[in-house]
Scaffold this active site. Structure first.
Site, PDB file in Angstrom:
ATOM      1  N   LYS A   9     -55.847  21.531  -2.946  1.00  0.00           N
ATOM      2  CA  LYS A   9     -56.482  22.664  -2.259  1.00  0.00           C
ATOM      3  C   LYS A   9     -57.371  23.377  -3.267  1.00  0.00           C
ATOM      4  O   LYS A   9     -57.133  23.291  -4.476  1.00  0.00           O
ATOM      5  CB  LYS A   9     -55.407  23.636  -1.758  1.00  0.00           C
ATOM      6  CG  LYS A   9     -55.900  24.605  -0.712  1.00  0.00           C
ATOM      7  CD  LYS A   9     -55.936  23.980   0.679  1.00  0.00           C
ATOM      8  CE  LYS A   9     -56.579  24.892   1.690  1.00  0.00           C
ATOM      9  NZ  LYS A   9     -56.462  24.383   3.054  1.00  0.00           N
ATOM     10  N   ASP A  21     -62.076  25.035   5.115  1.00  0.00           N
ATOM     11  CA  ASP A  21     -60.912  25.884   5.409  1.00  0.00           C
ATOM     12  C   ASP A  21     -61.486  27.250   5.782  1.00  0.00           C
ATOM     13  O   ASP A  21     -62.686  27.346   6.100  1.00  0.00           O
ATOM     14  CB  ASP A  21     -59.971  25.986   4.182  1.00  0.00           C
ATOM     15  CG  ASP A  21     -58.632  26.651   4.524  1.00  0.00           C
ATOM     16  OD1 ASP A  21     -57.883  26.086   5.329  1.00  0.00           O
ATOM     17  OD2 ASP A  21     -58.339  27.746   4.002  1.00  0.00           O
TER      18      ASP A  21
HETATM   19  P1  NDP Z   1     -62.006  30.466  10.109  1.00  0.00           P
HETATM   20  O1  NDP Z   1     -62.579  31.089   8.906  1.00  0.00           O
HETATM   21  O2  NDP Z   1     -62.880  29.664  11.002  1.00  0.00           O
HETATM   22  O3  NDP Z   1     -61.291  31.580  11.018  1.00  0.00           O
HETATM   23  C1  NDP Z   1     -60.276  32.402  10.562  1.00  0.00           C
HETATM   24  C2  NDP Z   1     -60.008  33.413  11.653  1.00  0.00           C
HETATM   25  O4  NDP Z   1     -58.845  34.172  11.353  1.00  0.00           O
HETATM   26  C3  NDP Z   1     -61.135  34.412  11.816  1.00  0.00           C
HETATM   27  O5  NDP Z   1     -61.243  34.752  13.165  1.00  0.00           O
HETATM   28  C4  NDP Z   1     -60.641  35.591  10.976  1.00  0.00           C
HETATM   29  O6  NDP Z   1     -61.189  36.834  11.312  1.00  0.00           O
HETATM   30  C5  NDP Z   1     -59.187  35.564  11.341  1.00  0.00           C
HETATM   31  N1  NDP Z   1     -58.363  36.285  10.392  1.00  0.00           N
HETATM   32  C6  NDP Z   1     -58.368  36.222   9.040  1.00  0.00           C
HETATM   33  N2  NDP Z   1     -57.442  37.038   8.530  1.00  0.00           N
HETATM   34  C7  NDP Z   1     -56.855  37.621   9.595  1.00  0.00           C
HETATM   35  C8  NDP Z   1     -55.824  38.554   9.757  1.00  0.00           C
HETATM   36  N3  NDP Z   1     -55.206  39.089   8.711  1.00  0.00           N
HETATM   37  N4  NDP Z   1     -55.466  38.896  11.016  1.00  0.00           N
HETATM   38  C9  NDP Z   1     -56.084  38.378  12.107  1.00  0.00           C
HETATM   39  N5  NDP Z   1     -57.073  37.510  12.009  1.00  0.00           N
HETATM   40  C10 NDP Z   1     -57.457  37.142  10.785  1.00  0.00           C
HETATM   41  O7  NDP Z   1     -60.760  29.605   9.594  1.00  0.00           O
HETATM   42  P2  NDP Z   1     -60.013  28.407  10.310  1.00  0.00           P
HETATM   43  O8  NDP Z   1     -59.936  28.647  11.772  1.00  0.00           O
HETATM   44  O9  NDP Z   1     -60.576  27.147   9.808  1.00  0.00           O
HETATM   45  O10 NDP Z   1     -58.564  28.548   9.652  1.00  0.00           O
HETATM   46  C11 NDP Z   1     -57.544  29.378  10.202  1.00  0.00           C
HETATM   47  C12 NDP Z   1     -56.200  28.973   9.605  1.00  0.00           C
HETATM   48  O11 NDP Z   1     -55.940  27.604   9.918  1.00  0.00           O
HETATM   49  C13 NDP Z   1     -56.081  29.088   8.085  1.00  0.00           C
HETATM   50  O12 NDP Z   1     -54.750  29.408   7.750  1.00  0.00           O
HETATM   51  C14 NDP Z   1     -56.370  27.662   7.624  1.00  0.00           C
HETATM   52  O13 NDP Z   1     -55.805  27.390   6.355  1.00  0.00           O
HETATM   53  C15 NDP Z   1     -55.669  26.889   8.717  1.00  0.00           C
HETATM   54  N6  NDP Z   1     -56.105  25.507   8.874  1.00  0.00           N
HETATM   55  C16 NDP Z   1     -57.418  25.200   9.143  1.00  0.00           C
HETATM   56  C17 NDP Z   1     -57.796  23.886   9.307  1.00  0.00           C
HETATM   57  C18 NDP Z   1     -59.183  23.518   9.725  1.00  0.00           C
HETATM   58  O14 NDP Z   1     -59.399  22.329   9.995  1.00  0.00           O
HETATM   59  N7  NDP Z   1     -60.111  24.438   9.823  1.00  0.00           N
HETATM   60  C19 NDP Z   1     -56.830  22.787   9.107  1.00  0.00           C
HETATM   61  C20 NDP Z   1     -55.468  23.225   8.929  1.00  0.00           C
HETATM   62  C21 NDP Z   1     -55.159  24.540   8.772  1.00  0.00           C
HETATM   63  P3  NDP Z   1     -62.290  37.535  10.381  1.00  0.00           P
HETATM   64  O15 NDP Z   1     -63.583  36.941  10.831  1.00  0.00           O
HETATM   65  O16 NDP Z   1     -62.149  38.981  10.718  1.00  0.00           O
HETATM   66  O17 NDP Z   1     -61.941  37.248   8.955  1.00  0.00           O
END
Ligand code: NDP
Length: 450
Positions: free
Chosen positions: A129, A169
């Site tokens: 990572k 990510d």
């Molecule tokens: P993105 O950056 O696309 O989206 C993250 C989302 O979570 C945004 O809407 C963000 O809002 C929100 N967010 C961040 N912090 C908080 C919080 N404290 N409370 C509520 N909402 C929050 O990321 P991903 O969708 O790619 O990733 C999301 C999760 O999934 C992470 O944990 C990542 O490690 C995991 N993951 C992702 C994979 C992938 O293929 N993308 C694969 C496996 C796991 P804001 O815009 O306000 O920051």
């Protein structure tokens, strides 16, 4: 829970001493090692081969300076990381997180979890990572590009298609991967599959964008079907986040007959009792890079609430936390249980606190832990690597069918391991053990010195 097994207790004590203050990393190690009690009790060779001592220590941890120039001509300095945790079963593989909260502890926790997740997919990928404390939010395209190029100038010395293959990510989407890939190619004069999550015009895989969210729903569907003869059909679903994982989980949950009524971002959440209109969300988040709050200006009857934690007070049958680590705590778990939740599956990495997980398991809520439930993203990255090696592109349907098959297998392997090791239905334990056994076996075969 204190460790009953002396070997595990000793290893964990050493990890705490060596990594002081790294709370996320220690939380992840503790949760995983607790699951290994029946495994190390049953087979002493894990102890005699020092498998646990070795698996908790990254093979390599790289930290570097990333300096770049902003639009006003000022020099900015960020910190870059890559944790190459374990390469026993394949090249290191895992995403790059760009977020102000990124630090050594967060990267090590994610890298550690990635070892077992990647093993669970059945594909030959080790665990890693990386990322930076750079915040892409509010930056211009030019600033993001200059940051990504500077980041890759250093990272390129440590990665390669057969060595370490990073991916997206939080904060690293198609735009960032594109800039990083371009820089790697410039520096190395090589067109290889060194990153996944690439655009379709230069080696990306169809269905990679959808994979984590879709995979989460395939896993959840199989879990509900096999454990309680249930399905998404007619169920109310709450999903946190509104990024890549949340958006495509919403799409698939809806296709499978569920009604998704809420999404969030780090400022607050929207509730739409009629079911989220995903076209509106995609326009706001994917095209305009706006805030989820704007949904209420465009959809009649939808409500916006400040503060993201309140999302768990909405009554639902299925909860899919898809935002970030430790976003769902014990109190939120109590509320969900009181409101009759039947299944919780983690789209984000470690979104539930240990207290919340314990409450779900005690209450008999079906619980899909992240390393199993969200493995669809990295699995499809593995499929992207295969297509790059073959220099072929598979159709959306081919990739989606393989993804579904992988998620169904992950559920059954985790479930069977939970049964074999005396805790049937505890998928936290089952996923940890199923992921561990293959890596541990490979480590034994390869001897002690790397
Ligand atoms: P993105 O950056 O696309 O989206 C993250 C989302 O979570 C945004 O809407 C963000 O809002 C929100 N967010 C961040 N912090 C908080 C919080 N404290 N409370 C509520 N909402 C929050 O990321 P991903 O969708 O790619 O990733 C999301 C999760 O999934 C992470 O944990 C990542 O490690 C995991 N993951 C992702 C994979 C992938 O293929 N993308 C694969 C496996 C796991 P804001 O815009 O306000 O920051």
């Amino acid at each position: 829970m204190a460790f009953k097994n002396e070997y595990l207790a000793k290893v964990y004590e050493k990890v705490c001493a060596r990594n002081p203050g790294e709370s996320e990393f220690l939380q992840a190690v503790k949760e995983v090692l607790e699951s290994f009690e029946p495994v190390v009790e049953k087979d002493k060779s894990y102890e005699t081969n020092g498998i646990i001592d070795r698996i908790v220590e990254p093979e390599r941890f790289i930290q570097f300076r990333v300096s770049w120039v902003d639009d006003n001509g000022n020099v900015q300095v960020n910190r870059g990381f890559r944790c190459q945790f374990n390469s026993a079963i394949g090249p290191y593989k895992g995403g790059l997180r760009l977020h102000p909260s990124v630090c050594a502890s967060v990267i090590k926790f994610l890298g550690f979890e990635q070892i077992f997740k990647n093993s669970l997919t059945g594909l030959p990928m080790g665990g890693g990572k990386g990322g930076s404390d750079f915040d892409p939010k509010g930056k211009s395209d030019g600033e993001v590009m200059r940051f990504c190029q500077s980041f890759m100038t250093e990272l390129s010395k440590h990665i390669g298609a057969d060595t370490d293959v990073p991916a997206g990510d939080i904060g690293t989407g198609a735009r960032e991967i594109g800039y990083m890939f371009g820089q790697y190619k410039r520096l190395r004069n090589e067109f290889t599959g060194v990153l996944t999550g690439k655009g379709l015009s230069y080696g990306g895989s169809l269905a990679r964008t959808e994979a984590t969210g879709y995979g989460l729903c395939y896993f959840t569907d199989e879990m509900m079907k096999c454990m309680k003869n249930e399905s998404f059909n007619g169920k109310t679903v709450v999903i946190s986040g509104s990024g890549n994982v949340a958006i495509y989980a919403t799409q698939k949950a809806t296709q499978l007959g569920g009604k998704v009524v809420a999404l969030s971002d780090s400022n607050g959440y929207v509730y739409d009792k009629n079911g989220i209109n995903l076209d509106v969300v995609k326009q706001i988040k994917e095209v305009e890079r706006g805030r989820i709050k704007e949904y209420c200006d465009r959809v009649e009857g939808a409500e916006y609430h400040e503060g993201c934690k309140g999302i768990w007070t909405i009554p639902c049958d299925i909860a899919l936390p898809c935002a970030t680590q430790n976003e769902l705590d014990g109190e939120a778990a109590d509320t969900l249980i009181k409101n009759g939740v039947i299944a919780v599956a983690e789209g984000a990495n470690m979104p539930s606190t240990p207290e919340a997980v314990e409450k779900f398991l005690d209450a008999g809520v079906m619980f899909g832990p992240a390393k199993a439930a969200n493995a669809g993203g990295v699995a499809t990255s593995g499929l992207e690597m295969s297509q790059n090696s073959e220099r072929l592109s598979w159709t959306f349907e081919e990739v989606d069918a393989k993804l579904k098959n992988i998620m169904v297998n992950i559920f059954h392997n985790s479930y069977n391991a939970s049964k074999e090791y005396g805790n049937e239905g505890n998928l936290v334990m089952g996923a940890n053990i199923a992921g561990f056994l293959k890596v541990a076996d490979a480590m034994k075969w390869q001897g002690v010195a790397y």
